[in-house]
Write an enzyme that holds these catalytic residues in place. Sequence first.
Site: not given
Ligand code: CTP
Length: 408
Positions: A211, A280, A290, A324, A342
């Site tokens: 990302n 995620d 490759k 965040f 969380k």
């Molecule tokens: N986070 C984490 N581990 C993951 C995904 C997210 O620790 N595998 C943490 C991020 O560092 C952030 C928070 O969770 O502080 C929210 O991350 P975000 O990507 O917004 O939340 P998700 O739970 O992944 O939800 P979504 O992507 O469905 O919005």
Amino acid sequence: MTDRLKSKNVVLGVCGGIAAYKSAELLRLLIKQGAAVRVFMTRNAQQFVGWMTFQALSGVPVCSDLFEKGDVASFKHIDWAAEADIVVVAPATANIIGKMANGIADDALSTFMTVVRSPAMVCPSMNANMFQNPAVQRNIKTLADDGILIVEPSAGDLACGTVGPGRLPEPEQILDRVIACLTPKDLRDKRVLVTAGPTREPIDPVRFVSNPSTGKMGYAVARAAEQRGASVTLITGPSELPVPATVTAIHVTTAEEMARAVLECAETSEIVIKTAAVSDYRPTRVAEQKLKKGEDQISLQLEKTDDILMQLGRKKQGKVLVGFAAETEDLNQNARQKLEGKNLDIIVGNLIGNPASGFASDTNQVTLFFRDGTQEVLPEMEKDAVAHILLNRIAERLLPAGEQPVGQ
Ligand code: CTP
């Protein structure tokens, strides 16, 4: 303007070195932070940069001679020293370092330095051999023993053609040390763990899923916590940013590596702030070679990564946990859901899409959501300012009484 140096008087001493041009940028950054800056320039400094540059940027006549005709204020060395909150000599040549170490006062700047009682910072910059000269090193040690803060030069190609230590650190790095020196240490002895940047999940040896996170927000939080006296560990995905001074950095690439590092370091941390944009999902299978172009359409199978913050929330053990959430819609609902799901104390939410608020931007417009159901909408501001306000709220709301927040 981020105002970290609001109502602070800074005196900048500029000496005769090639790096004198960087001092003009340092002056600009100090003023941007709200400081009032007065400048001493040595005669040799003016061989490199004209006094008018510093006068125009500071809005105050530059002092390079205490005996200038028509200057009624020939006590500048005394008045400016009395009013200074901090004095920064950058670049500091072997000459001024030698004079300061021996109490010699034979020009405006060296005379002024004998009067200074405020914190003083010296940023040596010179040829590498000159810097390593035993007499220069002895003098630098004397200054450090006298309580003067030494900002070590960085190593690399020098303007004189030599390679080694002697390069003036970047103005942003000197500014950071000035802010650190003047910031009350309300997080002294606190162990703070910050995560930053993206993770990369490999598809094959040359491709990955990721990302656009740059790490700016997390690095700002790490820098702000360090400025306030915390012992900071930064676990960062790939980022171009320099690691803030005195922060311990652990570089990782994948979500799995980040999870391992975070779960280990969290054991000994009192405050965990997770700004990282963790993937995620990761490809179920990583190709060894490759992948070659073939079919018109291919699909990539992905599997879920572990939610690191969720795991930390399950065994919170008195830690302060901050997440965040960057959302494209329904900020309040999504952020609150993550806060509760969380088991966090605070979640910092922002709506992405606005160029002044999001991944690569220097600014952010966020809302802080607290566990007690309250929330605080902050205006658009520099990420450094967001970081300090977040730390203020942690200090006010979540640390034992007696810990005083800083400013704002
Ligand atoms: N986070 C984490 N581990 C993951 C995904 C997210 O620790 N595998 C943490 C991020 O560092 C952030 C928070 O969770 O502080 C929210 O991350 P975000 O990507 O917004 O939340 P998700 O739970 O992944 O939800 P979504 O992507 O469905 O919005």
